[in-house]
Design an enzyme around this catalytic site. Structure first.
Site, mmCIF file in Angstrom:
data_model
loop_
_atom_site.group_PDB
_atom_site.id
_atom_site.type_symbol
_atom_site.label_atom_id
_atom_site.label_comp_id
_atom_site.label_asym_id
_atom_site.label_seq_id
_atom_site.Cartn_x
_atom_site.Cartn_y
_atom_site.Cartn_z
ATOM 1 C CG ASP A 16 -4.663 -17.862 3.594
ATOM 2 O OD1 ASP A 16 -4.613 -17.864 4.844
ATOM 3 O OD2 ASP A 16 -3.794 -17.320 2.886
ATOM 4 C CG ASN A 71 -9.674 -25.772 15.364
ATOM 5 O OD1 ASN A 71 -9.304 -25.924 16.528
ATOM 6 N ND2 ASN A 71 -9.131 -26.454 14.348
ATOM 7 C CE1 TYR A 120 -1.121 -21.907 19.729
ATOM 8 C CE2 TYR A 120 -1.129 -21.624 22.112
ATOM 9 C CZ TYR A 120 -1.576 -22.279 20.984
ATOM 10 O OH TYR A 120 -2.487 -23.292 21.106
ATOM 11 C CE LYS A 150 -5.043 -20.945 20.558
ATOM 12 N NZ LYS A 150 -6.158 -21.289 19.651
#
Length: 273
Positions: free
Chosen positions: A68, A95, A161, A165
């Site tokens: 996790d 990733n 998100y 990033k």
């Protein structure tokens, strides 16, 4: 039989998070087939075991560990278990992404969604790099973080998100600066539109295909294997003087004039329906 000692990553030991599917799986497979011993880390046990087995059947050397990557204690334990399984770590590929990719309108994006996204893709990347550092520094290792073209543009994903990033790219620069004296190189890749090798392809849908053909100068989506090849390069001695950089792998998508591209894409999509 392939002489593994002649492969570009022979003798290297890698840990890839989020490696049971998609880009992560392609990266793990490419690293293994280029000679590295690879630990695949994922929350999904069955998928992870199957992915490692497929890589081994193809001639690679792969192991699977459940991990996790949003939990600090679990991250430390997973890194330790990965290093123990293959005798150390030379390569870390961050990733992992949240298992749920809900995309509600901004007004409905909760603090819980923000926290879950940032915990994996930003906080998790930092903690994993921190836990792996003693192993990587011992062998002048390499870290590759997965960013996205959406670190620099705004589209359909949530605020969390996009911000995560963008944070991944700044984290990459920070680590590139601070870990260089330890001999550890840190880079990132920022894919654009990618067709999975192990599942439904975006470009199989005629509307998506028309939009991709109109918006991407190279006229197609990348394959996950193409992204993986760039990651493998950044992990290899050939990239020995590259650190703190983000390589954009988008077929030229980010080069275009947005309104003209959008008009062309909409017209092409309408004609494809």
């Amino acid at each position: 039989m392939t002489d593994r000692t002649a492969l570009p990553l022979h003798g290297r030991r890698a840990m890839v998070t989020g490696a049971a599917q998609g880009i992560g799986l392609a990266i793990a497979r490419t690293l293994a087939l280029q000679g590295a011993q690879v630990v695949l880390v994922n929350l999904r046990h069955d998928a992870g075991e199957a992915a490692a087995r497929a890589i081994n059947d193809a001639g690679g050397d792969a192991h699977f560990i459940v991990g996790d990557m949003s939990d600090e204690a679990a991250i430390a334990a997973t890194v330790a278990a990965s290093a123990a399984a293959i005798g150390g770590l030379d390569i870390l590929v961050n990733n992992a992404a949240p298992s749920q990719r809900a995309r509600p309108p901004f007004g409905e994006q909760s603090a819980a969604l923000w926290d879950a996204t940032e915990a994996v893709m930003l906080r998790g990347y930092m903690l994993t790099a921190q836990a792996a550092l003693p192993h990587l520094a011992a062998r002048a290792g390499a870290i590759v973080n997965l960013s996205s073209v959406l670190a620099r543009s705004v589209a359909h994903e949530t605020a969390a998100y996009h911000v995560a990033k963008a944070g991944v790219e700044q984290l990459t620069r920070y680590l590139g600066w601070h870990l260089g004296r330890s001999g550890v190189r840190v880079n990132a890749v920022a894919p654009g539109v990618v067709d999975r090798d192990d599942g439904p392809r975006l470009s199989d849908d005629p509307v998506n295909r028309a939009v991709i053909e109109a918006a991407v100068p190279l006229g197609r989506a990348a394959t996950a294997a193409e992204i993986a090849e760039v990651v493998a390069f950044l992990c290899s001695p050939a990239a020995g003087y590259i650190t703190g950089q983000t390589l954009v792998i988008d077929g030229g998508l980010s080069l275009g004039e947005p309104f003209g591209v959008a008009r062309s894409a909409v017209r092409a999509a309408a004609g494809a329906v």
